[in-house]
Scaffold this motif. Structure first.
Motif, PDB file in Angstrom:
ATOM      1  N   LYS B 180      45.317 -10.298  22.783  1.00  0.00           N
ATOM      2  CA  LYS B 180      44.722  -9.416  21.772  1.00  0.00           C
ATOM      3  C   LYS B 180      43.528  -8.665  22.325  1.00  0.00           C
ATOM      4  O   LYS B 180      43.317  -7.481  22.018  1.00  0.00           O
ATOM      5  CB  LYS B 180      44.313 -10.232  20.548  1.00  0.00           C
ATOM      6  N   VAL B 181      42.718  -9.357  23.119  1.00  0.00           N
ATOM      7  CA  VAL B 181      41.562  -8.698  23.738  1.00  0.00           C
ATOM      8  C   VAL B 181      42.031  -7.523  24.595  1.00  0.00           C
ATOM      9  O   VAL B 181      41.459  -6.422  24.537  1.00  0.00           O
ATOM     10  CB  VAL B 181      40.740  -9.732  24.556  1.00  0.00           C
ATOM     11  N   ASP B 182      43.094  -7.754  25.371  1.00  0.00           N
ATOM     12  CA  ASP B 182      43.646  -6.669  26.196  1.00  0.00           C
ATOM     13  C   ASP B 182      44.122  -5.509  25.325  1.00  0.00           C
ATOM     14  O   ASP B 182      43.845  -4.343  25.614  1.00  0.00           O
ATOM     15  CB  ASP B 182      44.834  -7.184  27.027  1.00  0.00           C
ATOM     16  N   LEU B 183      44.860  -5.859  24.275  1.00  0.00           N
ATOM     17  CA  LEU B 183      45.386  -4.837  23.369  1.00  0.00           C
ATOM     18  C   LEU B 183      44.247  -4.004  22.787  1.00  0.00           C
ATOM     19  O   LEU B 183      44.311  -2.761  22.741  1.00  0.00           O
ATOM     20  CB  LEU B 183      46.166  -5.530  22.247  1.00  0.00           C
ATOM     21  N   LEU B 184      43.190  -4.686  22.329  1.00  0.00           N
ATOM     22  CA  LEU B 184      42.060  -3.986  21.699  1.00  0.00           C
ATOM     23  C   LEU B 184      41.433  -2.994  22.661  1.00  0.00           C
ATOM     24  O   LEU B 184      41.103  -1.862  22.282  1.00  0.00           O
ATOM     25  CB  LEU B 184      40.998  -4.987  21.224  1.00  0.00           C
ATOM     26  N   LYS B 185      41.252  -3.433  23.914  1.00  0.00           N
ATOM     27  CA  LYS B 185      40.563  -2.572  24.874  1.00  0.00           C
ATOM     28  C   LYS B 185      41.464  -1.493  25.448  1.00  0.00           C
ATOM     29  O   LYS B 185      41.065  -0.339  25.581  1.00  0.00           O
ATOM     30  CB  LYS B 185      39.960  -3.423  25.998  1.00  0.00           C
ATOM     31  N   SER B 186      42.736  -1.860  25.756  1.00  0.00           N
ATOM     32  CA  SER B 186      43.579  -0.892  26.475  1.00  0.00           C
ATOM     33  C   SER B 186      44.317   0.049  25.531  1.00  0.00           C
ATOM     34  O   SER B 186      44.541   1.203  25.847  1.00  0.00           O
ATOM     35  CB  SER B 186      44.566  -1.628  27.380  1.00  0.00           C
ATOM     36  N   LYS B 187      44.700  -0.438  24.355  1.00  0.00           N
ATOM     37  CA  LYS B 187      45.535   0.386  23.477  1.00  0.00           C
ATOM     38  C   LYS B 187      44.783   0.915  22.259  1.00  0.00           C
ATOM     39  O   LYS B 187      44.993   2.027  21.820  1.00  0.00           O
ATOM     40  CB  LYS B 187      46.744  -0.419  22.977  1.00  0.00           C
ATOM     41  N   ILE B 188      43.945   0.058  21.666  1.00  0.00           N
ATOM     42  CA  ILE B 188      43.379   0.451  20.375  1.00  0.00           C
ATOM     43  C   ILE B 188      42.036   1.176  20.541  1.00  0.00           C
ATOM     44  O   ILE B 188      41.596   1.870  19.629  1.00  0.00           O
ATOM     45  CB  ILE B 188      43.292  -0.781  19.430  1.00  0.00           C
ATOM     46  N   GLY B 189      41.432   1.031  21.708  1.00  0.00           N
ATOM     47  CA  GLY B 189      40.249   1.857  21.981  1.00  0.00           C
ATOM     48  C   GLY B 189      38.903   1.198  21.735  1.00  0.00           C
ATOM     49  O   GLY B 189      37.876   1.883  21.699  1.00  0.00           O
ATOM     50  N   PHE B 190      38.889  -0.137  21.555  1.00  0.00           N
ATOM     51  CA  PHE B 190      37.606  -0.828  21.437  1.00  0.00           C
ATOM     52  C   PHE B 190      36.861  -0.731  22.773  1.00  0.00           C
ATOM     53  O   PHE B 190      37.457  -0.772  23.836  1.00  0.00           O
ATOM     54  CB  PHE B 190      37.813  -2.307  21.080  1.00  0.00           C
ATOM     55  N   ASP B 191      35.538  -0.618  22.704  1.00  0.00           N
ATOM     56  CA  ASP B 191      34.733  -0.574  23.927  1.00  0.00           C
ATOM     57  C   ASP B 191      34.685  -1.927  24.608  1.00  0.00           C
ATOM     58  O   ASP B 191      34.618  -2.034  25.829  1.00  0.00           O
ATOM     59  CB  ASP B 191      33.301  -0.131  23.591  1.00  0.00           C
ATOM     60  N   GLU B 192      34.688  -2.971  23.796  1.00  0.00           N
ATOM     61  CA  GLU B 192      34.583  -4.324  24.344  1.00  0.00           C
ATOM     62  C   GLU B 192      35.260  -5.265  23.359  1.00  0.00           C
ATOM     63  O   GLU B 192      35.346  -4.962  22.163  1.00  0.00           O
ATOM     64  CB  GLU B 192      33.092  -4.680  24.512  1.00  0.00           C
ATOM     65  N   ALA B 193      35.778  -6.378  23.854  1.00  0.00           N
ATOM     66  CA  ALA B 193      36.398  -7.359  22.963  1.00  0.00           C
ATOM     67  C   ALA B 193      36.142  -8.751  23.512  1.00  0.00           C
ATOM     68  O   ALA B 193      36.014  -8.942  24.730  1.00  0.00           O
ATOM     69  CB  ALA B 193      37.897  -7.085  22.809  1.00  0.00           C
ATOM     70  N   ILE B 194      36.047  -9.714  22.611  1.00  0.00           N
ATOM     71  CA  ILE B 194      35.688 -11.086  22.965  1.00  0.00           C
ATOM     72  C   ILE B 194      36.748 -12.038  22.390  1.00  0.00           C
ATOM     73  O   ILE B 194      37.093 -11.939  21.209  1.00  0.00           O
ATOM     74  CB  ILE B 194      34.301 -11.464  22.372  1.00  0.00           C
ATOM     75  N   ASN B 195      37.238 -12.948  23.223  1.00  0.00           N
ATOM     76  CA  ASN B 195      38.173 -13.980  22.777  1.00  0.00           C
ATOM     77  C   ASN B 195      37.367 -15.197  22.331  1.00  0.00           C
ATOM     78  O   ASN B 195      36.805 -15.918  23.152  1.00  0.00           O
ATOM     79  CB  ASN B 195      39.121 -14.345  23.926  1.00  0.00           C
ATOM     80  N   TYR B 196      37.317 -15.415  21.028  1.00  0.00           N
ATOM     81  CA  TYR B 196      36.457 -16.503  20.531  1.00  0.00           C
ATOM     82  C   TYR B 196      37.017 -17.877  20.884  1.00  0.00           C
ATOM     83  O   TYR B 196      36.277 -18.859  20.869  1.00  0.00           O
ATOM     84  CB  TYR B 196      36.224 -16.388  19.020  1.00  0.00           C
ATOM     85  N   ASN B 197      38.300 -17.929  21.218  1.00  0.00           N
ATOM     86  CA  ASN B 197      38.886 -19.229  21.564  1.00  0.00           C
ATOM     87  C   ASN B 197      38.509 -19.691  22.965  1.00  0.00           C
ATOM     88  O   ASN B 197      38.640 -20.875  23.274  1.00  0.00           O
ATOM     89  CB  ASN B 197      40.413 -19.177  21.434  1.00  0.00           C
TER      90      ASN B 197
END
Lengths: 331, 331
Positions: B180-197
């Motif tokens: 999901k972190v990859d998806l957020l950054k590479s596809k959805i356009g988030f600047d940064e993402a954190i895996n809370y797990n």
């Protein structure tokens, strides 16, 4: 010699007299552009507890072995500043010194023919403005709505209740003694008041005092009292987070029910503030408060303690709820 | 025979397949003024968990042994209502039935030449409107501010992040897997993402991802993840309480740090909402979302499961975060 009070140690839990120290110094002298001020009234306020800790907050902490300070009303006793003359009264953020030198910057000239001088630390000062802007800017009460106030017999709370009545609301106060409950209902004009020290089920007591639920909650206290009010909040309710005196000395109330659930279920709002957020609108606030005061719609409730050396005890007494309304030390 | 799904038992903790029951009935028949609808796409959403309990909330609970329901896209297969013709597509709050009768009331005609039909349950439906109004009406992000989104890879979160980027903000997402972190950054356009797990110190991780602090927090999750974001909130920060999926099945996160303290220190705001609060403004929201979608500024992320009988499992999978973006069942 001139009397001053410094921060002797950072309190652990409830402040002690030993956290303060009375220090005498040479009488200060003014030079060109300065005025000499004699303290007349000193405001003691719960928020000062935060400044006695070194935790980062919205105001810098007091430094150890340095002067304490708060809102003061003072008289100009010497002047080498053309804007001030001997006999003028001023209010402002000043140090806990019997006599102190000022350039006059950030001081407000006040008029003892408009209202008693002590009122400028209460209903016409930061206290009144805190009540006014918290309630009107965040609470936005509508006529006929129900407002609950915690710390209702305190400086801010007692004014919030009166403004609520002026705005046509049902106003219910929460306080810590039967004496305060009586005062709120008989003198200050609350519709209903609850003594949290003698009430077992606060959630139920609030429900009974607020048959139409709670639209606006002005919170000076935080902790379990607030949990009970949150449980009664109406759809689109507003919680004004003004203070959390329950936690200033006590770390055991730092956890509690999570609020997301009632906020979502009720589309409700919680908002913290400090009065200086509304600094641009202070003249508007003062105008309303002065008008209501002069019309007798607003009365000032004050607990006045005498003597410079009693400032620390008066401050400590706030946390035992020994004040009705605004706690002020008369010098 | 016609397939339907009813609430068989109220879940304790996480919903189980046995809480639902597939029931067959005679094929429904329409009379004058009615239409027959064939379900095409069914939305499953975390908020339905609340309706499976009998606790009082902003929507009435589902009744035991009665039909479940949610947002559906359906096709008109028979019509005795002049406003609808066979072949029309509609969206609205409908029952979990393969075929159902409707008067057409509260249904919206939708156009599959504008966007794929499933989008009307996601980016162009309640999901998109929830993201749009929560962010713009409560969060009020200003260009250059930092927005943190929890449940960022979920239906609402993935849209919030994209609207945040359109508004010129730095957008940081929190999600539960590296995928999901990859998806957020590479596809959805988030600047940064954190895996809370896989992140031990979330407070610190958020601080690092948000060098200028957090101005707006769009919270779909609640619980400890939110505690870590609250610790990083800026002065005058805004927390949008959209959901609290962490607690829908788990009562152990029902207590936590009290929020009064950071709200007061930071003059910050928390506000819950449901999208229907903004019903009057839905056309405005749809207009913006459609425009961004057609301009390619907004992309729809969907997880599509096939088969009417798989609706319950798709719903249960939400609580294990098995969806990327909007979870939809295609019939």
């Amino acid at each position: 010699m001139n009397k001053t009070i410094i921060l002797n140690s950072r309190p652990i839990g409830k402040p002690q007299l030993s956290d303060f120290k009375l220090v005498e110094e040479e009488m200060p002298k003014i030079t060109e552009g300065e005025i000499l001020l004699k303290a007349k009234f000193v405001s003691v306020d719960p928020y000062l507890r935060g400044r006695m800790s070194d935790a980062k907050s919205y105001v810098p902490p007091f430094e150890l072995q340095k002067l304490m300070g708060s809102g003061l009303v003072a008289e100009v006793t010497e002047s080498q500043n053309e804007k001030f003359k001997v006999g003028d009264f001023v209010s402002g953020a000043l140090n806990w010194k019997e006599f102190q030198v000022s350039t006059g910057e950030n001081l407000l000239k006040i008029d003892d023919s408009v209202a008693p001088l002590s009122n400028y630390l209460g209903v016409l000062g930061m206290t009144g403005l805190t009540a006014y802007f918290g309630l009107t800017e965040i609470g936005k009460p509508q006529k006929g709505e129900t407002i609950v106030v915690s710390g209702a017999a305190g400086a801010v709370g007692s004014i919030v209740g009166q403004i609520g009545k002026i705005m046509g609301c049902r106003v219910v106060g929460i306080a810590g003694s039967d004496e305060k409950v009586d005062l709120l209902k008989s003198k200050i004009g609350f519709d209903e008041a609850i003594n949290y020290n003698t009430t077992e089920d606060m959630t139920n007591a609030i429900a009974e005092a607020c048959p139409n639920g709670v639209d606006v909650y002005f919170d000076n206290v935080g902790g379990e009292i607030s949990d009970a009010v949150h449980a009664n909040i109406n759809r689109l309710g507003r919680v004004i987070n003004c203070g959390a005196i329950s936690a200033y000395n006590d770390t055991s109330v730092l956890t509690g029910p999570r609020v997301e659930y009632f906020l979502i279920k009720k589309s409700a709002l919680m908002q913290g503030f400090i009065v200086s957020n509304y600094a641009e609108k202070f003249p508007e606030g003062i105008k309303h408060l002065s008008k209501w005061l002069s019309e007798g719609k607003l009365t000032s409730t004050e607990t006045i303690v005498e003597g410079f050396e009693n400032i620390p005890q008066a401050f400590i007494d706030l946390f035992d709820g020994k004040n009705n309304g605004k706690m002020i030390v008369k010098i």
